[in-house]
Design a protein around this motif. Structure first.
Motif, PDB file in Angstrom:
ATOM      1  N   ARG A 348      93.951 155.613  74.923  1.00 42.37           N
ATOM      2  CA  ARG A 348      94.815 154.989  73.917  1.00 42.37           C
ATOM      3  C   ARG A 348      96.281 155.330  74.122  1.00 42.37           C
ATOM      4  O   ARG A 348      97.160 154.553  73.761  1.00 42.37           O
ATOM      5  CB  ARG A 348      94.360 155.398  72.516  1.00 42.37           C
ATOM      6  CG  ARG A 348      93.040 154.750  72.118  1.00 42.37           C
ATOM      7  CD  ARG A 348      92.669 155.077  70.687  1.00 42.37           C
ATOM      8  NE  ARG A 348      91.412 154.429  70.311  1.00 42.37           N
ATOM      9  CZ  ARG A 348      90.797 154.602  69.157  1.00 42.37           C
ATOM     10  NH1 ARG A 348      91.348 155.410  68.248  1.00 42.37           N
ATOM     11  NH2 ARG A 348      89.661 153.985  68.885  1.00 42.37           N
ATOM     12  N   ASP A 349      96.565 156.500  74.680  1.00 46.90           N
ATOM     13  CA  ASP A 349      97.973 156.827  74.904  1.00 46.90           C
ATOM     14  C   ASP A 349      98.570 155.965  76.010  1.00 46.90           C
ATOM     15  O   ASP A 349      99.760 155.644  75.982  1.00 46.90           O
ATOM     16  CB  ASP A 349      98.135 158.309  75.235  1.00 46.90           C
ATOM     17  CG  ASP A 349      97.464 158.687  76.549  1.00 46.90           C
ATOM     18  OD1 ASP A 349      98.172 158.871  77.550  1.00 46.90           O
ATOM     19  OD2 ASP A 349      96.222 158.788  76.576  1.00 46.90           O
ATOM     20  N   VAL A 350      97.736 155.568  76.993  1.00 41.13           N
ATOM     21  CA  VAL A 350      98.223 154.670  78.044  1.00 41.13           C
ATOM     22  C   VAL A 350      98.548 153.306  77.450  1.00 41.13           C
ATOM     23  O   VAL A 350      99.592 152.712  77.737  1.00 41.13           O
ATOM     24  CB  VAL A 350      97.179 154.538  79.181  1.00 41.13           C
ATOM     25  CG1 VAL A 350      97.618 153.478  80.184  1.00 41.13           C
ATOM     26  CG2 VAL A 350      96.986 155.876  79.876  1.00 41.13           C
ATOM     27  N   ARG A 398      96.396 149.679  65.617  1.00 38.05           N
ATOM     28  CA  ARG A 398      95.290 148.769  65.295  1.00 38.05           C
ATOM     29  C   ARG A 398      93.914 149.365  65.613  1.00 38.05           C
ATOM     30  O   ARG A 398      93.039 149.377  64.748  1.00 38.05           O
ATOM     31  CB  ARG A 398      95.488 147.431  66.013  1.00 38.05           C
ATOM     32  CG  ARG A 398      96.506 146.535  65.339  1.00 38.05           C
ATOM     33  CD  ARG A 398      96.594 145.178  66.002  1.00 38.05           C
ATOM     34  NE  ARG A 398      97.506 144.293  65.274  1.00 38.05           N
ATOM     35  CZ  ARG A 398      97.736 143.032  65.586  1.00 38.05           C
ATOM     36  NH1 ARG A 398      97.114 142.491  66.632  1.00 38.05           N
ATOM     37  NH2 ARG A 398      98.575 142.297  64.875  1.00 38.05           N
ATOM     38  N   PRO A 399      93.649 149.837  66.832  1.00 42.40           N
ATOM     39  CA  PRO A 399      92.318 150.404  67.091  1.00 42.40           C
ATOM     40  C   PRO A 399      92.059 151.682  66.314  1.00 42.40           C
ATOM     41  O   PRO A 399      90.910 151.985  65.973  1.00 42.40           O
ATOM     42  CB  PRO A 399      92.327 150.650  68.606  1.00 42.40           C
ATOM     43  CG  PRO A 399      93.756 150.727  68.989  1.00 42.40           C
ATOM     44  CD  PRO A 399      94.480 149.801  68.059  1.00 42.40           C
ATOM     45  N   VAL A 400      93.106 152.442  66.004  1.00 43.44           N
ATOM     46  CA  VAL A 400      92.935 153.665  65.215  1.00 43.44           C
ATOM     47  C   VAL A 400      92.451 153.310  63.821  1.00 43.44           C
ATOM     48  O   VAL A 400      91.522 153.927  63.286  1.00 43.44           O
ATOM     49  CB  VAL A 400      94.263 154.449  65.143  1.00 43.44           C
ATOM     50  CG1 VAL A 400      94.086 155.706  64.300  1.00 43.44           C
ATOM     51  CG2 VAL A 400      94.751 154.809  66.536  1.00 43.44           C
ATOM     52  N   ARG A 401      93.071 152.304  63.234  1.00 41.88           N
ATOM     53  CA  ARG A 401      92.691 151.891  61.890  1.00 41.88           C
ATOM     54  C   ARG A 401      91.266 151.353  61.852  1.00 41.88           C
ATOM     55  O   ARG A 401      90.508 151.602  60.910  1.00 41.88           O
ATOM     56  CB  ARG A 401      93.665 150.837  61.375  1.00 41.88           C
ATOM     57  CG  ARG A 401      93.490 150.527  59.904  1.00 41.88           C
ATOM     58  CD  ARG A 401      94.552 149.595  59.369  1.00 41.88           C
ATOM     59  NE  ARG A 401      94.546 148.321  60.043  1.00 41.88           N
ATOM     60  CZ  ARG A 401      95.505 147.879  60.839  1.00 41.88           C
ATOM     61  NH1 ARG A 401      96.558 148.640  61.073  1.00 41.88           N
ATOM     62  NH2 ARG A 401      95.431 146.698  61.411  1.00 41.88           N
ATOM     63  N   MET A 488      98.488 162.051  66.306  1.00 40.34           N
ATOM     64  CA  MET A 488      97.116 161.774  65.896  1.00 40.34           C
ATOM     65  C   MET A 488      96.288 163.039  65.672  1.00 40.34           C
ATOM     66  O   MET A 488      95.219 162.998  65.067  1.00 40.34           O
ATOM     67  CB  MET A 488      96.414 160.915  66.958  1.00 40.34           C
ATOM     68  CG  MET A 488      96.973 159.523  67.096  1.00 40.34           C
ATOM     69  SD  MET A 488      96.839 158.576  65.565  1.00 40.34           S
ATOM     70  CE  MET A 488      98.391 157.695  65.617  1.00 40.34           C
ATOM     71  N   ALA A 489      96.767 164.173  66.173  1.00 40.87           N
ATOM     72  CA  ALA A 489      95.995 165.420  66.096  1.00 40.87           C
ATOM     73  C   ALA A 489      95.825 165.881  64.650  1.00 40.87           C
ATOM     74  O   ALA A 489      96.560 165.485  63.748  1.00 40.87           O
ATOM     75  CB  ALA A 489      96.685 166.505  66.913  1.00 40.87           C
TER      76      ALA A 489
END
Length: 660
Positions: A348-350, A398-401, A488-489
Motif C-alpha cells: 500500500r505504501d508503493v 480508500r482500501p484502508v477504509r 497507519m501504525a
C-alpha cells in the motif's frame, strides 16, 4: 522557507486557466420581446412583471414556447410553475431583503433618538398573481439596499473568481417583484433572485454593474439595457473569441445566466398559503434547512474520481498522464489479485507513493491537470495546493477504509487523525520535484529495490541534501512511503503538530519532521525499517545509528512513537540517545510507560477473548479468575496509578503558581 510558505506560493495559482467558451448570444428582435410580453400577460402576470421578464430573456421565443408546459417545483404550501431559460445578467437583481443579511440588520425598536424605518419583507402582489410586492418610501431606499446587498454578498460569499472561469452553472430561481414608492414615484417591476443572490452579485461584480442602475435606469428604458447587451455582442462578432482579452472573456461568460423563472403558483388547497410565504419557504429549504453537506472527506472522494478522469485523458499537447490501468488502481476499483496479475505492487505504501507522484509531483504541468479535474466538479478557478493534497490522500485511504469496514472497526475514529497527518506530511514541497518518468521502488518496470532506495538516500544525505533545506528524490520517496506506515501504525509514529502546548512541546508540522528525519543517516535507516516492518504487518521499532533495532534496558525493542521521532530528529545539538536528564530524557521514559500501558490493555483484551471452547463464550467472563491473583495485580496498578496521578497534580500546582 517553510512548508507553509511553499504551499502559499503555489505557482499554478498565478497562471491563466482555461475556461468555458460560451455560444455567441445575439440580441433578440424587439418583435420577439413584445410577443413574449403578450404571452406572459395572457398567462396572468401583471404588465410590469411581463415586461421585466420579456426584456430579460436571452431567447424570448424559446421562453414563450415553455409557457405552454411549465415545469413544476413543489415547495411547502404549494407548487411553483417555472420556465427554464437564460436571462441577461443586466436584468436580474439580488434579493433586496436577502436572508443572508439577517444577522447584520438594524431594527427601529432598538434605535434611539432619530426615527428609523426598516424596509419590510416582500409580500404577495394584491392581484393574486405569482409576483411579489414591497413598499418603500423613496427609490433611494431600495437602491441603497440593493447596493448594500451586493457588497455584503460579495464579501461573505465570494464567487467571482469561479464564475469568471465557468460562468454561472446552477440556475437561479427568479421572481418578479414590484416596488411601490410612497413618495409618488412610479412603481418599478424588478426581477430578483429568490435564491442565487450571491451568484448574480458576483456576475455584476465582474461586469461592473451597479444594482441601483439596473433597477432605476435600465429597468425603466428598454433601449438602455439593449444598448448595454448590444455592445458586448458586437464586440464578440467583431473580434472573435480568440482575440478577446482574458478580462473580456470573463465578462462574456457572465453576460447571461441560467434561470428558473417563476411564472405561476398553485397553492395547496389545505394550506391556503400566500405566494410570498411559499417563496420564503423555498428560500428556507435552500439556505436555512438545506440538505446536510457531504463533508470534506466525501467531497474529496468525488473530486478524486474527477481528477483521475482528467489525468487519464490525453491532452491537446500530449499523452494521458496516467494509464487506464493506473487510473483503476489509484481509484481502488481492481482487486489485489487483479493488481498483482497486472504487475502492480501489492504494498500500500508503493501505491500511496505512486498516487502522490502522479497527483502532486511533476510540477506545474501536473498541477494544471489535477486542477482541471477539480474545476470540472466545483467550477473553482484556482484550486489550492492543499486541495490537491487532500484529493490524493483520500485516494490513498480508500482500501484502508474498506478494510476497516470489513473488520467492523470504528473507521471514523481510526481514519480522522491519520487523514490529517497524511495531509500535513504530503505538504512536503520536495514532492513536486518527483518526476513521473523516473522509476520508483516497487514500480512495474525498471524499479529499484528498497535497499537500493535506502542507499541512494544515504548518498544524498552525505551530499548535504536535506540540511540545505531540500531533500533529494530518493530521500523524498522514502519520506512519502515511511509517512504512510508511520501514520497507519498503532500507536501512530507521526502525528499532527501540537496546538496551544507549552514551550517544550514540539509544534513542527509533519512535513518538517519528515525532512529533519530524512536528512540524517539514522533517520534514513529508520525510514527503511519502518517501511520494511509496515509491509510485514509488524509493529514499528526504533533503530540505532547503524540501523539495528534499539534494545531497551528491559531487553526488548523500543516501540517507535511520535515523541521519540520528534526528539530524535529535533534538529537540536544533542541527539536523543545522549539525553540523560531533563525533559527529553523524561519523554523517552514516558514513551516506554505508554507502550507498557498499551500492551497491558491489549493483553487484558486478549485474555478476555480466550474462549471456553471453540466459538464459545469468554473463559474469564464465564469462569472468572482467582481473586488473590487479581488483587495482587490490582494493588500494583493502584500504586502505579496513584504515583502517576501525583505527577499530574504537581504539574497543575506549578501551573497555578505561575498564574499568580
Amino acid at each position: 522557507m517553510t512548508d507553509e510558505t511553499v504551499a502559499a506560493n503555489d505557482p499554478v495559482e498565478e497562471n491563466t486557466v482555461p475556461g468555458w467558451h460560451p455560444d455567441l448570444w445575439t440580441l433578440p428582435r424587439l418583435a420577439a420581446v413584445d410577443n413574449l410580453a403578450e404571452a406572459l400577460l395572457r398567462h396572468g402576470l401583471t404588465e410590469g412583471g411581463a415586461r421585466a421578464m420579456s426584456r430579460a430573456a436571452v431567447r424570448p421565443d424559446d421562453m414563450r414556447r415553455r409557457l405552454a408546459d411549465p415545469a413544476e417545483l413543489r415547495v411547502q404550501g404549494g407548487t411553483l410553475l417555472i420556465a427554464e431559460t437564460r436571462l441577461w445578467s443586466a436584468a436580474v437583481l439580488p434579493h433586496p431583503a436577502n436572508p443572508r443579511e439577517y444577522g447584520h440588520r438594524q431594527y427601529a425598536l432598538g434605535s434611539s433618538g432619530t426615527r428609523r424605518r426598516v424596509m419590510t419583507e416582500p409580500g404577495s402582489a394584491p392581484s393574486g398573481v405569482a409576483e411579489l410586492e414591497m413598499r418603500v418610501e423613496t427609490p433611494t431606499v431600495i437602491a441603497q439596499r440593493l447596493e448594500d446587498a451586493k457588497g455584503r454578498l460579495i464579501k461573505d460569499n465570494p464567487l467571482a473568481q469561479d464564475i469568471a472561469v465557468e460562468g454561472v452553472l446552477q440556475p437561479l430561481t427568479v421572481v418578479s417583484l414590484t416596488v411601490a414608492h410612497e413618495n409618488g414615484h412610479p412603481d418599478r417591476a424588478l426581477l430578483i433572485a429568490a435564491d442565487g443572490s450571491s451568484r448574480i452579485s458576483a456576475a455584476h461584480e465582474l461586469l461592473d454593474y451597479s444594482p441601483s442602475r439596473i433597477a432605476y435606469e435600465w429597468g425603466a428604458d428598454d433601449r438602455k439595457i439593449r444598448s448595454e447587451i448590444s455592445r458586448w455582442t458586437r464586440l464578440i462578432r467583431r473580434q472573435g473569441w480568440e482575440e478577446l482579452t482574458e478580462d473580456e472573456r470573463c465578462k462574456v461568460r457572465t453576460l447571461s445566466i441560467p434561470a428558473r423563472v417563476v411564472i405561476g403558483f398553485r397553492p395547496n388547497a389545505q394550506a391556503g398559503q400566500a405566494f410570498h410565504t411559499a417563496v420564503r419557504n423555498f428560500i428556507g429549504l435552500t439556505h436555512i434547512r438545506p440538505p446536510r453537506p457531504y463533508g470534506p472527506a466525501v467531497e474529496n472522494e468525488a473530486k478524486a474520481d474527477a481528477v483521475l478522469d482528467s489525468l487519464a485523458e490525453p491532452s491537446r499537447s500530449g499523452d494521458a498522464h496516467i494509464t487506464e490501468l493506473e487510473k483503476h488502481w489509484y481509484a481502488g476499483n481492481i482487486s489485489q489479485e487483479e493488481a498483482k496479475s497486472a504487475g502492480l505492487s501489492g504494498h500500500r505504501d508503493v501505491r500511496a507513493a505512486e498516487i502522490v507522484r502522479s497527483l502532486l509531483g511533476g510540477g506545474v504541468r501536473t498541477a494544471r491537470r489535477v486542477n482541471g479535474g477539480i474545476r470540472s466538479l466545483t467550477a473553482k478557478q484556482r484550486p489550492k495546493r492543499d486541495e490537491r493534497i487532500d484529493v490524493a490522500v483520500e485516494l490513498i485511504l480508500r482500501p484502508v477504509r474498506t478494510a476497516l469496514s470489513d473488520s467492523a472497526m470504528d473507521d471514523a475514529k481510526f481514519l480522522r487523525p491519520r487523514r490529517a497527518v497524511l495531509q500535513r506530511a504530503y505538504r512536503l514541497p520536495e514532492i513536486e520535484d518527483l518526476s513521473a518518468e523516473a522509476p520508483m521502488e516497487g514500480a512495474e518496470t525498471d524499479g529499484c529495490t528498497l535497499e537500493e532506495l535506502r542507499d541512494a538516500a544515504m548518498a544524498e544525505a552525505s551530499q548535504g541534501l536535506g540540511d540545505s533545506g531540500r531533500l533529494g528524490p530518493a530521500q523524498s520517496e522514502l519520506a512519502v512511503k515511511a509517512a504512510y506506515h508511520m501514520a497507519m501504525a498503532e500507536p501512530m509514529a507521526l502525528q499532527r503538530e501540537v496546538f496551544g502546548g507549552n514551550d517544550d512541546d514540539d509544534d513542527r508540522g509533519a512535513a518538517t519532521v519528515l525532512r529533519a528525519m530524512l536528512s540524517r543517516r539514522r533517520g534514513i535507516a529508520q525510514a527503511y525499517e519502518v517501511i520494511r516492518a509496515g509491509r510485514r504487518g509488524e509493529r514499528l521499532r526504533e533503530v540505532e545509528e547503524d540501523g539495528e533495532l534499539l534494545i531497551t534496558a528491559e531487553g526488548r525493542p523500543r516501540e517507535l512513537t511520535d515523541a521519540l521521532v520528534r526528539h530524535t530528529y529535533s534538529g537540536g545539538p544533542m541527539p536523543l540517545e545522549d539525553a540523560r536528564v531533563g525533559f527529553k530524557a523524561a519523554s523517552v521514559s514516558w514513551a516506554c510507560v505508554r507502550e507498557s500501558v498499551d500492551r497491558l490493555r491489549k493483553d487484558v483484551s486478549g485474555m478476555a477473548n480466550v474462549p471456553v471452547e471453540d466459538d464459545g463464550p469468554s473463559f474469564v467472563i464465564q469462569e472468572g479468575w482467582e481473586p488473590a491473583q487479581v488483587r495482587e495485580v490490582r494493588d500494583i496498578l493502584d500504586r502505579v496509578s496513584r504515583r502517576v496521578a501525583a505527577w499530574a497534580d504537581r504539574f497543575e500546582e506549578r501551573a497555578e503558581t505561575a498564574e499568580l
